[in-house]
Design an enzyme around this catalytic site. Sequence first.
Site, PDB file in Angstrom:
ATOM      1  N   HIS A   5       0.654  -1.285   0.084  1.00  6.27           N
ATOM      2  CA  HIS A   5      -0.136  -0.106  -0.164  1.00  6.27           C
ATOM      3  C   HIS A   5       0.915   1.663  -0.084  1.00  6.27           C
ATOM      4  CE1 HIS A   5      -1.939  -3.443   2.389  1.00  6.27           C
ATOM      5  NE2 HIS A   5      -2.581  -3.152   1.366  1.00  6.27           N
ATOM      6  N   GLY A  21      -8.768  12.261   5.434  1.00  4.71           N
ATOM      7  CA  GLY A  21      -8.955  10.343   4.909  1.00  4.71           C
ATOM      8  C   GLY A  21      -8.806  10.674   2.904  1.00  4.71           C
ATOM      9  N   ARG A  44      -2.039   3.241  -5.454  1.00  8.51           N
ATOM     10  CA  ARG A  44      -3.753   3.852  -5.481  1.00  8.51           C
ATOM     11  C   ARG A  44      -4.252   5.273  -4.940  1.00  8.51           C
ATOM     12  NH1 ARG A  44      -7.302  -1.058  -3.423  1.00  8.51           N
ATOM     13  NH2 ARG A  44      -5.693  -2.679  -3.411  1.00  8.51           N
ATOM     14  N   ARG A  88      -5.208  12.912  12.850  1.00 12.10           N
ATOM     15  CA  ARG A  88      -5.980  12.475  12.530  1.00 12.10           C
ATOM     16  C   ARG A  88      -6.795  13.991  12.631  1.00 12.10           C
ATOM     17  NH1 ARG A  88     -10.249  11.538   8.857  1.00 12.10           N
ATOM     18  NH2 ARG A  88     -12.462  11.823  10.007  1.00 12.10           N
ATOM     19  N   GLY A  90     -10.341  15.475   9.871  1.00 11.57           N
ATOM     20  CA  GLY A  90     -11.288  15.388   9.339  1.00 11.57           C
ATOM     21  C   GLY A  90     -12.235  16.403   9.390  1.00 11.57           C
ATOM     22  N   THR A  91     -12.979  15.411   8.936  1.00  8.14           N
ATOM     23  CA  THR A  91     -14.920  16.218   9.150  1.00  8.14           C
ATOM     24  C   THR A  91     -15.392  15.545  10.069  1.00  8.14           C
ATOM     25  OG1 THR A  91     -15.527  15.817   6.917  1.00  8.14           O
ATOM     26  CG2 THR A  91     -14.700  17.854   6.962  1.00  8.14           C
ATOM     27  N   MET A 183     -15.645   8.492  11.191  1.00  7.32           N
ATOM     28  CA  MET A 183     -15.503   7.145  10.918  1.00  7.32           C
ATOM     29  C   MET A 183     -13.983   6.601  10.409  1.00  7.32           C
ATOM     30  SD  MET A 183     -17.952   6.797   7.668  1.00  7.32           S
ATOM     31  CE  MET A 183     -18.394   5.134   7.664  1.00  7.32           C
ATOM     32  N   THR A 206     -18.833  19.821  10.041  1.00  7.18           N
ATOM     33  CA  THR A 206     -19.658  19.927   9.113  1.00  7.18           C
ATOM     34  C   THR A 206     -21.419  19.672   8.474  1.00  7.18           C
ATOM     35  OG1 THR A 206     -18.548  18.194   7.967  1.00  7.18           O
ATOM     36  CG2 THR A 206     -17.237  20.376   7.896  1.00  7.18           C
ATOM     37  N   ASP A 207     -21.786  18.928   9.502  1.00  7.77           N
ATOM     38  CA  ASP A 207     -22.764  18.763   9.006  1.00  7.77           C
ATOM     39  C   ASP A 207     -23.851  17.951  10.644  1.00  7.77           C
ATOM     40  OD1 ASP A 207     -21.609  17.252   6.550  1.00  7.77           O
ATOM     41  OD2 ASP A 207     -22.939  17.676   6.156  1.00  7.77           O
TER      42      ASP A 207
HETATM   43  N1  HPA Z   1     -21.175  10.778  10.115  1.00  7.94           N
HETATM   44  C1  HPA Z   1     -20.084  10.011   9.687  1.00  7.94           C
HETATM   45  N2  HPA Z   1     -18.856  10.297   9.071  1.00  7.94           N
HETATM   46  C2  HPA Z   1     -19.057  12.451   8.922  1.00  7.94           C
HETATM   47  C3  HPA Z   1     -20.087  12.383   8.946  1.00  7.94           C
HETATM   48  C4  HPA Z   1     -21.710  11.577   9.191  1.00  7.94           C
HETATM   49  O1  HPA Z   1     -22.420  12.652   9.763  1.00  7.94           O
HETATM   50  N3  HPA Z   1     -19.907  14.364   8.230  1.00  7.94           N
HETATM   51  C5  HPA Z   1     -18.958  13.447   8.299  1.00  7.94           C
HETATM   52  N4  HPA Z   1     -18.187  12.623   8.323  1.00  7.94           N
END
Ligand code: HPA
Length: 238
Positions: A5, A21, A44, A88, A90-91, A183, A206-207
Amino acid sequence: MTTPHNSAKPGDYADAVLLPGDPLRAKWIAETFLTDAKLVNGVRNCLGYTGSWDGKRVSVQATGMGQPSLSIYVHELINVFGTKRLLRVGTCGGLNASVKVRDLILAQAASTDSTIVKDGFGAFNFAPIADFGLLRSAADKAEARGLSAHVGNMLSSDIFYHIEPGMAGYGNLPSHGVIGVEMESAALYTLAARFSVKALTICTMTDCLVTGEALSAADRQSSLKDMVALALDVATQS
Ligand code: HPA
């Protein structure tokens, strides 16, 4: 030594590695923040770079999405390439209305619905936790630069699209102080503990799954800049 990898050579990675990620985010971090960044892995298209930040050597390696993918890159970074500090970047989704979009979550611990952490623990439930020194450094630096950061329990889920929409897929976790969902972190923290290295996850929320609020594309990029600059300082100064 290369692996299936990772085509990097011994010494290609710095002691400190940022872990987004997304491979294109790894490229963006290398091109936007690092001096003299060189591509060290392209297998990859899971891109890895090494360069310097503020005069200190640092790497960035994409992990792909999810705990199985992250585990492969992180296992090899530690055991083949000698990485000592893994951050890490990330979002994440929000599971608590007090965390606003753009806010940072510093994952003090990572709960999970995955079996990946169970491997080898038999009857025990291992609690994956961040390195305290990295966590303290990130919390102090975030406060000093006026960033809104929440220290708390993150859910590392194997499921992005739950059968039940919205908050229904997260059971009693929000009422037990779990404030965000991504995740990857439970596997990262477990591997760091297994091999006695340091790890921390910093995510931009972010959400929000509670309110439905989401970050716009433009705001997303500027928030990510604050997070990456913070992570680079923590990675190189801790
Ligand atoms: N779920 C999992 N991972 C994420 C999410 C989510 O709502 N938003 C950004 N990464």
